[in-house]
Write a protein that holds these residues in place. Sequence first.
Motif, mmCIF file in Angstrom:
data_model
loop_
_atom_site.group_PDB
_atom_site.id
_atom_site.type_symbol
_atom_site.label_atom_id
_atom_site.label_comp_id
_atom_site.label_asym_id
_atom_site.label_seq_id
_atom_site.Cartn_x
_atom_site.Cartn_y
_atom_site.Cartn_z
ATOM 1 N N ASP A 332 0.775 -1.299 0.034
ATOM 2 C CA ASP A 332 -0.164 -0.154 -0.031
ATOM 3 C C ASP A 332 0.949 1.187 0.166
ATOM 4 O OD1 ASP A 332 -1.852 -1.781 0.232
ATOM 5 O OD2 ASP A 332 -2.631 -1.213 2.055
ATOM 6 N N GLU A 333 2.042 1.185 0.708
ATOM 7 C CA GLU A 333 3.068 2.355 0.788
ATOM 8 C C GLU A 333 3.542 2.564 -0.505
ATOM 9 O OE1 GLU A 333 1.835 0.815 4.483
ATOM 10 O OE2 GLU A 333 3.112 -0.086 2.888
ATOM 11 N N ARG A 335 2.062 1.952 -3.323
ATOM 12 C CA ARG A 335 1.380 2.196 -4.508
ATOM 13 C C ARG A 335 0.947 3.793 -3.977
ATOM 14 N NH1 ARG A 335 -3.079 -2.543 -4.453
ATOM 15 N NH2 ARG A 335 -1.803 -3.189 -2.680
ATOM 16 N N SER A 336 0.955 4.065 -2.777
ATOM 17 C CA SER A 336 0.569 5.537 -2.334
ATOM 18 C C SER A 336 1.929 6.533 -2.786
ATOM 19 C CB SER A 336 0.596 5.572 -0.990
ATOM 20 O OG SER A 336 -0.689 5.002 -0.520
ATOM 21 N N ALA A 337 3.124 5.993 -2.906
ATOM 22 C CA ALA A 337 4.298 6.972 -3.343
ATOM 23 C C ALA A 337 3.912 7.055 -4.755
ATOM 24 C CB ALA A 337 5.224 6.206 -3.021
ATOM 25 N N TRP A 338 3.761 6.125 -5.420
ATOM 26 C CA TRP A 338 3.656 6.220 -7.028
ATOM 27 C C TRP A 338 2.285 6.923 -7.582
ATOM 28 C CZ3 TRP A 338 6.469 6.423 -10.965
ATOM 29 C CH2 TRP A 338 5.970 6.402 -12.149
ATOM 30 N N VAL A 339 1.086 7.067 -6.675
ATOM 31 C CA VAL A 339 0.297 8.060 -6.870
ATOM 32 C C VAL A 339 0.564 9.502 -6.787
ATOM 33 C CG1 VAL A 339 -2.079 8.992 -6.149
ATOM 34 C CG2 VAL A 339 -1.604 6.500 -6.064
ATOM 35 N N ARG A 340 1.616 9.599 -5.683
ATOM 36 C CA ARG A 340 2.052 11.012 -5.409
ATOM 37 C C ARG A 340 3.076 11.323 -6.349
ATOM 38 N NH1 ARG A 340 5.685 10.030 -0.947
ATOM 39 N NH2 ARG A 340 7.116 9.621 -2.824
ATOM 40 N N ASP A 341 4.092 10.567 -6.784
ATOM 41 C CA ASP A 341 5.150 11.092 -7.736
ATOM 42 C C ASP A 341 4.664 11.063 -9.009
ATOM 43 O OD1 ASP A 341 6.627 11.006 -5.514
ATOM 44 O OD2 ASP A 341 8.093 9.793 -5.860
ATOM 45 N N ALA A 342 3.751 10.153 -9.533
ATOM 46 C CA ALA A 342 3.513 9.850 -10.940
ATOM 47 C C ALA A 342 2.514 10.955 -11.283
ATOM 48 C CB ALA A 342 2.927 8.625 -11.345
ATOM 49 N N ALA A 343 1.537 11.226 -10.471
ATOM 50 C CA ALA A 343 0.214 12.340 -10.669
ATOM 51 C C ALA A 343 1.113 13.808 -10.657
ATOM 52 C CB ALA A 343 -0.588 12.136 -9.756
ATOM 53 N N TYR A 401 -2.679 -15.291 -7.672
ATOM 54 C CA TYR A 401 -2.874 -14.609 -8.854
ATOM 55 C C TYR A 401 -3.095 -13.079 -9.302
ATOM 56 C CZ TYR A 401 -3.062 -19.293 -11.326
ATOM 57 O OH TYR A 401 -2.680 -20.837 -11.463
ATOM 58 N N LEU A 402 -3.622 -12.714 -7.815
ATOM 59 C CA LEU A 402 -3.841 -11.387 -7.807
ATOM 60 C C LEU A 402 -2.686 -10.479 -7.840
ATOM 61 C CD1 LEU A 402 -6.520 -11.431 -4.956
ATOM 62 C CD2 LEU A 402 -6.963 -11.158 -7.278
ATOM 63 N N ARG A 403 -2.745 -9.355 -8.676
ATOM 64 C CA ARG A 403 -1.714 -8.473 -8.998
ATOM 65 C C ARG A 403 -2.136 -7.231 -8.113
ATOM 66 N NH1 ARG A 403 0.890 -9.264 -13.763
ATOM 67 N NH2 ARG A 403 2.370 -7.826 -12.800
ATOM 68 N N ARG A 404 -1.109 -6.884 -7.179
ATOM 69 C CA ARG A 404 -1.813 -5.830 -6.082
ATOM 70 C C ARG A 404 -1.129 -4.402 -6.846
ATOM 71 N NH1 ARG A 404 -5.301 -8.367 -3.306
ATOM 72 N NH2 ARG A 404 -4.499 -10.199 -2.191
ATOM 73 N N MET A 405 -1.894 -4.033 -7.705
ATOM 74 C CA MET A 405 -1.667 -3.018 -8.394
ATOM 75 C C MET A 405 -3.007 -1.675 -8.287
ATOM 76 S SD MET A 405 -0.241 -4.709 -11.697
ATOM 77 C CE MET A 405 0.265 -3.219 -12.955
ATOM 78 N N GLY A 406 -3.963 -2.140 -7.656
ATOM 79 C CA GLY A 406 -5.097 -1.127 -7.518
ATOM 80 C C GLY A 406 -5.113 -0.353 -6.300
ATOM 81 N N LEU A 407 -5.809 0.702 -6.550
ATOM 82 C CA LEU A 407 -6.199 1.580 -5.638
ATOM 83 C C LEU A 407 -7.122 0.784 -4.437
ATOM 84 C CD1 LEU A 407 -7.185 4.982 -7.235
ATOM 85 C CD2 LEU A 407 -4.988 4.225 -6.409
ATOM 86 N N VAL A 408 -7.956 0.006 -4.944
ATOM 87 C CA VAL A 408 -8.783 -0.938 -3.963
ATOM 88 C C VAL A 408 -8.111 -2.202 -4.108
ATOM 89 C CG1 VAL A 408 -11.213 -1.806 -3.911
ATOM 90 C CG2 VAL A 408 -10.782 0.504 -4.620
ATOM 91 N N PRO A 424 -4.718 3.158 1.362
ATOM 92 C CA PRO A 424 -4.315 4.525 1.392
ATOM 93 C C PRO A 424 -3.990 5.228 0.052
ATOM 94 C CG PRO A 424 -3.264 3.028 3.052
ATOM 95 C CD PRO A 424 -3.898 2.166 1.975
ATOM 96 N N ALA A 425 -3.754 4.350 -0.979
ATOM 97 C CA ALA A 425 -3.370 5.076 -2.116
ATOM 98 C C ALA A 425 -4.628 5.728 -2.831
ATOM 99 C CB ALA A 425 -2.801 3.744 -3.274
ATOM 100 N N ALA A 426 -5.787 4.912 -2.556
ATOM 101 C CA ALA A 426 -7.170 5.496 -3.053
ATOM 102 C C ALA A 426 -7.166 6.862 -2.492
ATOM 103 C CB ALA A 426 -8.264 4.606 -2.397
#
Length: 466
Positions: A332-333, A335-343, A401-408, A424-426
Motif C-alpha cells: 500500500d505504501e 502504491r501511495s508513493a506512485w500516486v504521489r510521484d506519478a500524478a 494470481y492477484l496483481r496488487r496494483m489497484g487503489l482498491v 491509502p493509495a485511494a
Amino acid sequence: MTGAGPGAGRAFAPGTFTWALGIEDTCVHPPARFAMAPLDEHVLTGHDVAWRADLDTVRDLGATALRYGVDWPKVHLGPGRFDWSVLDARLPHAAAGGVTVIADLVHYGTPTWLDDSFADPRYPDAIAEFAGAFAARYAGVVDHVTPLNEPITTASFAGLRGVWPPGLAGWHGWTCVVLAVAAGIQRSVRAVRAANPRAVVVHVEASTLVESGDGDPATLAEAALLEVLGTVPTDLVLGLVVPGHPAYDWLLDHGATVAGLRDLVDGAVAVDLLGVNYYPDLTPRRLVTGVGGTVQHAHDRWTDGLTEALGRFAERYRLPMLVTETSIEGSDELRSAWVRDAADTVRALAVSGTDVRGFTWWPLFDFVDWSYAAGGRNVEEFELSAAVVADRVASDRKTPYLRRMGLVRLEEDERGVLHRVRTPAAERFRERATGAVTTGSSAVGAVGAVGPVGPGENVVRPTAQD
C-alpha cells in the motif's frame, strides 16, 4: 440512447486536466481449439456482480473519466447480431454524474465466431461493424472511444509468442497481427465517426523503453529493433509507414506486401487524443543473453521513465496526450508513493507546457494475472521468479494470481468471493483528483477533477526515486 450527465464533453479539452480511473477489462474468449481457458477479467474479479458498486467508487474517488471495456467477444454474437443488455444497464450508470466514459472496444480478444481471431480475413470489417453499431447506440452516453487497446501488446501475445488467439509465433506472426489490427482501427475510426460525429477517438498504446543490459551485440541489435517496432502500429494507423520509414523494408521481409502497406497509407485516419500506458516496474526492459536466447528483465525507472515515454510520444506525434494506464505492484505504501510521484510529475509536465491532459490510474482494483487462463505458466515477455509460478500452479484459489496494483485491494474469502478494500493509495488519488492536497504553497489540481492548468500555477516537481 442519450443522456450524458452535466459536464459531459469537458474532459480532455485544451487547457484542462482530467483525473481518470480504469477497470481492468481484458476479455479473451478463445475458440474451442485453443488450449486456454477464457480470460475475462470482469468475471474473474467479480465486477460482473459488483459492477454498480465499482462504478460508484469511481465517482467516490473524485475521477471524472473512466476507461471501461465493453466486452466485444460477448456482445457481438455474429455478423449483424448484438446483445446490448449488459451494456444498456452499465454504461448509463458509469456515465452518471458527468463521468466521461472512454469505451475500450477491443481489449486483446475477438468473438469466437472469428475462428482465426485477428488473422481472420473478416476481422477488420467485423470490428468496424461493432464500432459503428456501438457508437450509434450509445451516442450522448459514451462519446469517447478507444478502437483497440495497446496494439503492440496485442501483437506480442497474439502474433509473436502464440499466447492468445490466433496463436501465431515469430515475427511473421507479429506482422500479420499488426497489419490486421491497424486496418481494423482505421475502419473502426471511420465507422465511429460516421455513426457519431461528436465522437472523440482515443488511441491507446503501450510505451516501449528497451535497452541492452549486457552490451552484447545481439542484445544491442534486438533492443534497437524493439524500439523501432514500438511505434509501428501507431505509424501504420496514421499512414506514416512509407518507403524510407525505418520499419518499411523490415515489414516487407516479414510478410507485408507493398500493396498492403499502401492500403494503410491510403486509409490513414486522424486520432483526437493519444493515450500513453506506462508502468514504472514493468515498462522499462533490459535485454540480457540467456541460455536459450535473449531474456527480458523489467526494471523500475520510476518517474524518469514516465517523463521519457511522454516526451517521446509528444515529439513523434505532436498530439494531445493523456496517461491512460499507470500503477505499480507492491505494498500500500509503494502504491501511495506512485500516486504521489506519478500524478505530480504528469501535472507538472502539463503546467510546463507539455500537452498532456489527463492522468489515469489503472486498475481501480487489483486484477487476476493473465497466467490464470494458462494454468499458472508465465505468459509475460519478461522473466518471473520460479517461486511465483510454482505458487500459482499449485493453487486452486485466485489469491496467488492477484496483481496488487489497484487503489482498491481485492481480498479473497473462504468461498472464493473477492471483497473490495480501499487502500491509502485511494485516498492519495482522491486528494489530487478533488484538489484537496497541496504541494508546496499551491494546490495540485485545486480546481477539481477537470480544471485549467497554466504557467501561473506554482507546482513543485517531485524528486524521482531509484
